[in-house]
Write an enzyme that holds these catalytic residues in place. Structure first.
Site, PDB file in Angstrom:
ATOM      1  N   LYS A 246      94.867  98.778  28.207  1.00  0.00           N
ATOM      2  CA  LYS A 246      95.852  97.750  27.846  1.00  0.00           C
ATOM      3  C   LYS A 246      97.114  97.855  28.705  1.00  0.00           C
ATOM      4  O   LYS A 246      97.601  96.887  29.283  1.00  0.00           O
ATOM      5  CB  LYS A 246      96.196  97.903  26.358  1.00  0.00           C
ATOM      6  CG  LYS A 246      97.432  97.167  25.912  1.00  0.00           C
ATOM      7  CD  LYS A 246      97.225  95.682  25.921  1.00  0.00           C
ATOM      8  CE  LYS A 246      98.535  94.951  25.869  1.00  0.00           C
ATOM      9  NZ  LYS A 246      98.423  93.580  25.497  1.00  0.00           N
TER      10      LYS A 246
ATOM     11  N   CYS B  65     105.930  92.337  27.034  1.00  0.00           N
ATOM     12  CA  CYS B  65     104.719  93.040  27.478  1.00  0.00           C
ATOM     13  C   CYS B  65     104.848  93.514  28.916  1.00  0.00           C
ATOM     14  O   CYS B  65     104.964  94.703  29.185  1.00  0.00           O
ATOM     15  CB  CYS B  65     103.530  92.098  27.346  1.00  0.00           C
ATOM     16  SG  CYS B  65     103.469  91.313  25.736  1.00  0.00           S
TER      17      CYS B  65
HETATM   18  N1  SAJ Z   1     105.758  85.771  35.833  1.00  0.00           N
HETATM   19  C1  SAJ Z   1     106.163  85.649  37.154  1.00  0.00           C
HETATM   20  N2  SAJ Z   1     105.232  85.298  38.095  1.00  0.00           N
HETATM   21  C2  SAJ Z   1     103.930  85.068  37.767  1.00  0.00           C
HETATM   22  C3  SAJ Z   1     103.520  85.211  36.443  1.00  0.00           C
HETATM   23  C4  SAJ Z   1     104.453  85.572  35.489  1.00  0.00           C
HETATM   24  O1  SAJ Z   1     107.342  85.847  37.477  1.00  0.00           O
HETATM   25  O2  SAJ Z   1     103.160  84.730  38.681  1.00  0.00           O
HETATM   26  C5  SAJ Z   1     106.720  86.147  34.792  1.00  0.00           C
HETATM   27  C6  SAJ Z   1     106.804  85.154  33.648  1.00  0.00           C
HETATM   28  O3  SAJ Z   1     107.654  84.097  33.957  1.00  0.00           O
HETATM   29  C7  SAJ Z   1     107.327  86.027  32.510  1.00  0.00           C
HETATM   30  C8  SAJ Z   1     106.685  87.380  32.804  1.00  0.00           C
HETATM   31  O4  SAJ Z   1     106.265  87.342  34.158  1.00  0.00           O
HETATM   32  O5  SAJ Z   1     108.737  86.164  32.569  1.00  0.00           O
HETATM   33  C9  SAJ Z   1     105.496  87.712  31.917  1.00  0.00           C
HETATM   34  O6  SAJ Z   1     104.723  86.548  31.680  1.00  0.00           O
HETATM   35  P1  SAJ Z   1     103.140  86.509  31.806  1.00  0.00           P
HETATM   36  O7  SAJ Z   1     102.728  85.107  31.577  1.00  0.00           O
HETATM   37  O8  SAJ Z   1     102.707  87.151  33.059  1.00  0.00           O
HETATM   38  O9  SAJ Z   1     102.638  87.500  30.670  1.00  0.00           O
HETATM   39  P2  SAJ Z   1     102.972  87.671  29.099  1.00  0.00           P
HETATM   40  O10 SAJ Z   1     103.982  88.789  29.003  1.00  0.00           O
HETATM   41  O11 SAJ Z   1     103.311  86.405  28.445  1.00  0.00           O
HETATM   42  O12 SAJ Z   1     101.545  88.173  28.561  1.00  0.00           O
HETATM   43  C10 SAJ Z   1     100.971  89.348  29.122  1.00  0.00           C
HETATM   44  C11 SAJ Z   1      99.489  89.071  29.449  1.00  0.00           C
HETATM   45  N3  SAJ Z   1      98.948  90.174  30.245  1.00  0.00           N
HETATM   46  C12 SAJ Z   1      98.220  89.949  31.363  1.00  0.00           C
HETATM   47  O13 SAJ Z   1      98.004  88.847  31.812  1.00  0.00           O
HETATM   48  C13 SAJ Z   1      97.679  91.161  32.034  1.00  0.00           C
HETATM   49  C14 SAJ Z   1      98.679  88.895  28.161  1.00  0.00           C
HETATM   50  O14 SAJ Z   1      97.307  88.775  28.453  1.00  0.00           O
HETATM   51  C15 SAJ Z   1      98.909  90.104  27.237  1.00  0.00           C
HETATM   52  O15 SAJ Z   1      98.194  89.969  26.013  1.00  0.00           O
HETATM   53  C16 SAJ Z   1     100.394  90.167  26.922  1.00  0.00           C
HETATM   54  O16 SAJ Z   1     101.086  90.392  28.165  1.00  0.00           O
HETATM   55  C17 SAJ Z   1     100.652  91.304  25.949  1.00  0.00           C
HETATM   56  O17 SAJ Z   1     100.844  91.025  24.754  1.00  0.00           O
HETATM   57  O18 SAJ Z   1     100.580  92.471  26.344  1.00  0.00           O
END
Ligand code: SAJ
Length: 408
Positions: A203, A257
């Site tokens: 995880k 996360c």
């Molecule tokens: N972000 C970027 N660039 C990207 C993608 C995201 O800057 O290309 C930023 C987003 O804007 C945000 C942050 O990263 O601020 C996190 O967003 P996210 O959409 O990447 O992830 P979370 O935190 O909403 O959800 C993640 C997911 N993990 C993965 O994809 C490996 C989700 O599947 C998990 O269940 C969740 O964390 C969790 O609960 O751990």
């Protein structure tokens, strides 16, 4: 029919409880927050998410109940928060331990406790097992222990609950298989059964992989800014290579996360985590990088009054109502130390007043500023691009096609 008590009805516990109840499982959702339980019992959901209202209706039809009390059931799913200490970078398992203890007070011999909350690798061995043993219970005889970390992404939770693959960590293969069957009542993905330590680690590693990838994209954005290259075009072309998949740069990494879990590894293995540590620092530095961009662009356009600059978006990412670790909040904190007057702020998903100078109407917000910084690419702004005409725009999410657009 299995009976399940889901403990903690937040972003993960609630949809999980609803999903089980709408697939024939007898579910009681429990939360210590009386107001939250009352809201659910009044037939209202507590946050916005695509498909959640329909799922809620299906779960009510399936007989779900909500209570402040722990119940006597076969299985307990614990999805309470796991706060972390910003200084030591270590997870604080106090809510998980307290939930396990409350379960021990009501459960029958042979019940299974499934921990869904994200914990740092080793937490079950270091904290949860000893606390159960000290309470006089024998793990594997009086109570079975399982770790089934959630993996759903806010913004697409209902779909991902149904379709994502899952990991179940258990001491005993037969117990793992029983829990696998429970999740298979709704989950169409593959469900892998492994040991608890491996499940904990996978995880955190998944979220760390994403954090490092985003940090790489953010570093590329800085390199490209330095020599005026188009980072988005470069990433787009690189990603056409069959073995390259770079994520997108942004104004920072928020949420509870990706911006938190990798620190667990740094906290526990400080001398072994250079790449992760530097990646997290890169991501955490992005709000300051955006602030510097704002200064530069203001100067270039003769805007001297920060009160004429507005930040669009307060949530940590697009189309969710969650502001935890939001880059905009981090930028505002930093900005307080740098600029005389506060920036203006607006987010269509946030109805309460969270910060100074916050607007609740897009048109009023836009009328009050000369420069707009898009911090979050909500659908609302994508559908109202024409309203940005005549403004100086800094688009940190590459969603905008207005005339005078600056990017990261
Ligand atoms: N972000 C970027 N660039 C990207 C993608 C995201 O800057 O290309 C930023 C987003 O804007 C945000 C942050 O990263 O601020 C996190 O967003 P996210 O959409 O990447 O992830 P979370 O935190 O909403 O959800 C993640 C997911 N993990 C993965 O994809 C490996 C989700 O599947 C998990 O269940 C969740 O964390 C969790 O609960 O751990």
């Amino acid at each position: 029919m299995s009976t399940v008590n889901v403990i903690g009805l937040g972003y993960i516990g609630l949809p999980t409880a609803l999903m089980l109840a709408s697939h024939g499982v007898d579910v009681v959702g429990t939360d210590y927050n009386a107001e939250l339980v009352a809201t659910l019992n009044a037939g209202k959901t507590t946050f916005k998410e695509d498909g959640l209202d329909q799922l809620f209706a299906d779960a009510l039809a399936g007989g779900i109940r909500f209570s402040n009390e722990y119940q006597k059931t076969d299985t307990y799913i614990i999805s309470v928060p796991t706060p972390y200490d910003k200084f030591s970078k270590k997870v604080d398992p106090c809510y998980v331990i307290s939930a396990v203890h409350s379960v021990l007070e009501v459960c029958e011999k042979g019940s299974t406790v499934v921990i869904e909350s994200t914990v740092s690798p080793g937490t079950v061995d270091k904290y949860v097992r000893p606390s159960i043993t000290e309470a006089g219970f024998v793990i594997g005889e009086d109570i079975n222990l399982v770790h089934a970390p959630e993996r759903i992404i806010p913004g697409n939770m209902v779909y991902e609950l149904l379709h994502n693959n899952r990991t179940i960590g258990a001491d005993d293969k037969a117990v793992g298989e029983k829990v696998r069957e429970l999740y298979a009542s709704f989950c169409m993905g593959d469900i892998v059964v492994t040991d608890i330590r491996t499940a904990e680690m996978t995880k955190v590693v998944e979220n760390t992989f994403r954090a490092v990838n985003i940090a790489f994209a953010n570093e590329l954005a800085k390199i490209c800014r330095h020599d005026n290259m188009d980072v988005y075009e470069i990433i787009r072309i690189c990603n056409m290579h069959p073995r390259v998949n770079i994520l997108q740069p942004g104004p920072g990494v928020g949420g509870h996360c990706i911006s938190v879990d990798p620190w667990f590894l740094v906290g526990d293995y400080p001398s072994l985590t250079n790449v992760i540590n530097e990646s997290m620092k890169t991501n955490d530095g992005m709000p300051d990088f955006v602030l510097q961009r704002i200064h530069d662009i203001m100067a270039e356009n003769g805007i001297s009054d920060p009160a004429r600059v507005g930040l669009y978006g307060l949530t940590y990412k697009e189309n969710v109502d969650d502001c935890r670790e939001s880059p905009t909040l981090q930028l505002l904190e930093s900005q307080k130390r740098h600029l005389a007057a506060p920036l203006k702020v607006y987010d269509p998903f946030i109805s309460e007043d969270l910060v100074e100078n916050q607007f609740h109407d897009l048109d009023e917000f836009l009328a009050s500023v000369d420069m707009v910084v898009i911090m979050v690419g909500h659908n609302e702004i994508k559908e109202n691009m024409e309203k940005l005409g005549g403004k100086v725009v800094l688009d940190t999410r590459k969603v905008c096609k207005a005339d005078r657009v600056y990017y990261l």
